[in-house]
Each structure stands twice: as C-alpha cells, then as structure tokens.
Write an enzyme that holds these catalytic residues in place. Sequence first.
Site, PDB file in Angstrom:
ATOM      1  N   CYS A 130       0.835  -1.207   0.000  1.00  0.00           N
ATOM      2  CA  CYS A 130       0.000   0.000   0.000  1.00  0.00           C
ATOM      3  C   CYS A 130       0.871   1.260   0.000  1.00  0.00           C
ATOM      4  O   CYS A 130       1.478   1.591   1.029  1.00  0.00           O
ATOM      5  CB  CYS A 130      -0.907  -0.017   1.230  1.00  0.00           C
ATOM      6  SG  CYS A 130      -1.882   1.483   1.409  1.00  0.00           S
ATOM      7  N   CYS A 133      -0.415   4.059   2.337  1.00  0.00           N
ATOM      8  CA  CYS A 133      -0.132   3.828   3.766  1.00  0.00           C
ATOM      9  C   CYS A 133       1.351   4.040   4.085  1.00  0.00           C
ATOM     10  O   CYS A 133       1.682   4.623   5.108  1.00  0.00           O
ATOM     11  CB  CYS A 133      -0.477   2.396   4.180  1.00  0.00           C
ATOM     12  SG  CYS A 133      -1.947   1.706   3.453  1.00  0.00           S
ATOM     13  N   ASP A 134       2.234   3.540   3.235  1.00  0.00           N
ATOM     14  CA  ASP A 134       3.651   3.451   3.611  1.00  0.00           C
ATOM     15  C   ASP A 134       4.597   4.324   2.791  1.00  0.00           C
ATOM     16  O   ASP A 134       5.778   4.423   3.129  1.00  0.00           O
ATOM     17  CB  ASP A 134       4.115   1.982   3.489  1.00  0.00           C
ATOM     18  CG  ASP A 134       3.306   1.066   4.387  1.00  0.00           C
ATOM     19  OD1 ASP A 134       2.898   1.514   5.472  1.00  0.00           O
ATOM     20  OD2 ASP A 134       3.069  -0.092   3.998  1.00  0.00           O
TER      21      ASP A 134
END
Length: 302
Positions: A130, A133-134
């Site tokens: 992701c 997200c990261d």
Amino acid sequence: MKDLIIVGAGPAGFTAAIYGLRAKLDLFMLEKTGPGGQIALSDVIENYPGYSSISGLELMQKFEEHAKKFGLEIQSSEVTGVEDRGDYKLVKTTSGDIETKAVIICSGAKPRKLDVPGEKEFTGRGVSYCATCDGFFFKGKDVVTVGGGDTAVKESLFLTKMVNKVFLVHRRDALRAEKIIQEKALTSPKINIQWDAVVTEIKGNTKVEGVAIKNVKTGAEEVLPVQGIFIFVGIVPNTGFLNLVDKDEAGFVKVNKKMETNIPGIFAAGDCRDTPLRQVVTAVGDAAIAVTSAETYIERLK
Ligand code: NAP
C-alpha cells in the site's frame, strides 16, 4: 430474524445498504476491519462519475454518511461461515450467530503475494502492499514496484511524489493499466520500467536493501539497490469463509446476472465476485442489482 445481512463495508456493501434501507428491509452490515474496503487506500480516483478527482477515503466516507443517513448500523465482527437452513440463513460470526432471510456478500479482495524469498521476512520492513499507507516512509529513497495493472501504475505515480526513483518491474513488455495512466507513467522522469522482468528475491539484513530481478527473455540478473518494494500483482478474494457457494478456480464467487449465487438467498457483489471489471462503479452497479434480487427473494418467502 433479519431480512438481510450485508457482509463487507466497501463500495458494494454501502450501496447494498442504501438500496436495502430505502426498500425498508430490516438489515445490518458486518465488517471485519473497518469501513471503506480496499478503495479507501487509493490516493486518487478519477473515474467515478460526478467526482473528477477524489481520494478513495473521502469517497468512502461519503458512501458511509449516505448509508447512515438512511439508518445503517455496522457491526464490527468477522464472518466465519454462512449456513443454509432452507428458509433462512445462519451467518456465523466471531460475535455470535445471526439468522437472516438473505445475505449479500460484499467481502472484496486483498493483495496477492509475490511468494519470493524475503517477502514475508521483510513485510513492514521495506515490503509493502500500500503506497498510500507506507509511501511516506520512503521519502527521497529508491523503491521497486511490481505489476503492470491499474494498481501498480497508479501507485507508482503516487510514489513519485515522495521517493527519488521508482523501478517498476513488470513481467511482460506491455502494461495492462488504463491507457491514460500508462502515458503518465511512461513519461514520468522518476519511473524506470524494467520490462520482461520478475523479482526473484528481496534482499537485506534487518530491512530491505536490494531487490534481485531476472529478465525472462535474456536470463540476465541484477540486484536493484533499493530500500523498499511495493507489490501490486493483483488481488485474491476474501471468500475463504464461504464454503457453500460455487466459486471459480481463484475463489471469486460465481453469480448470474441477478447477482444470485447457486444458493437461493445468497447473493454476491463487487470485487469478491467473478467479474471482468473491478471498479467502484461496477461494485455499485452489482450491489443495486443484488438488493433488488434479494428483495424479490424475500418477498417470495412470505
Ligand atoms: P490486475 O489488473 O490483476 O493486475 C495485476 C498485475 O500484476 C498484472 O500486470 C499482472 O501481469 C501482474 N502479475 C500478476 N501476478 C504476478 C506475479 N506472480 N508476478 C509478477 N507479476 C504478476 O490487478 P490490480 O492492478 O490490482 O487491479 C485489480 C482490479 O482493480 C482490476 O480490475 C483493476 O482494473 C481494478 N483497479 C482499478 C483502478 C482504477 O482506478 N480504475 C485502480 C486500481 C485497481 P500481467 O499483466 O502479465 O497479467
């Protein structure tokens, strides 16, 4: 006994709830991890009509607000099975069993793993599924992305906003992503596409320090000196809890054009079903059809 249980709180689930509540069905939704589904992780959506550009999270918040306006209740628990008891279904969850006349499965899908050495060991330490997200953790660094579909190309473009360089590793010599985003990737100075290449190993000591790739045409091997790898090689359906219904070889639920499974009273919609196109817009359409079919089914039980 409930009229309808909706399993999953993504685009299909919220649409099913809006249509079901407006049809005055006594229903609620079961969700395992939190509302939004996979699309909530998408940085930007440009192909949902009415919104020329919106983040996945914001769109899903709008879906949720819309459904709640009609009284949607969401129960947070994991569905572990659905049993057919003839005139009713028993939905088994981690918080107990629920009797319902009909069920719509909108359980979506999750990222497929690459299954190469190092993937499991370094997940969360340089291996991610992701970018939204990261991606932030890789600011100014070099990363690999894997895959040639919409997700791989869109997420690679998203990563260019923060990383130094993206090596997009794709196993063929052509991308399958939408043409409009392909063009952006092909002309991005930060994206270096490694055509006809597969990842053979993710290397490092305590975190990712390199990604070994192999050219499938020439056999040439090299190690890309990167600090992260984002894997976007497709999806697998969240249908492991469903033993009753027919599925295809990959586990996607088989339905007819009314979104009916082979078990009367069990319907499926969105990414978890066998479909040629997985988009918010198709999930929404599926769910509207599924609720209409469920209504007819419930009516016939009376
Ligand atoms: P996808 O379309 O199935 O693409 C998966 C990609 O990974 C393909 O390029 C495939 O290569 C490659 N791949 C699969 N297994 C691999 C392996 N073991 N090793 C290396 N490469 C591998 O998956 P997706 O991109 O996650 O998209 C899933 C669905 O969501 C699609 O229907 C997509 O259209 C939709 N989606 C839409 C949007 C949007 O904004 N419109 C955004 C994201 C996703 P090949 O090309 O050689 O098969």
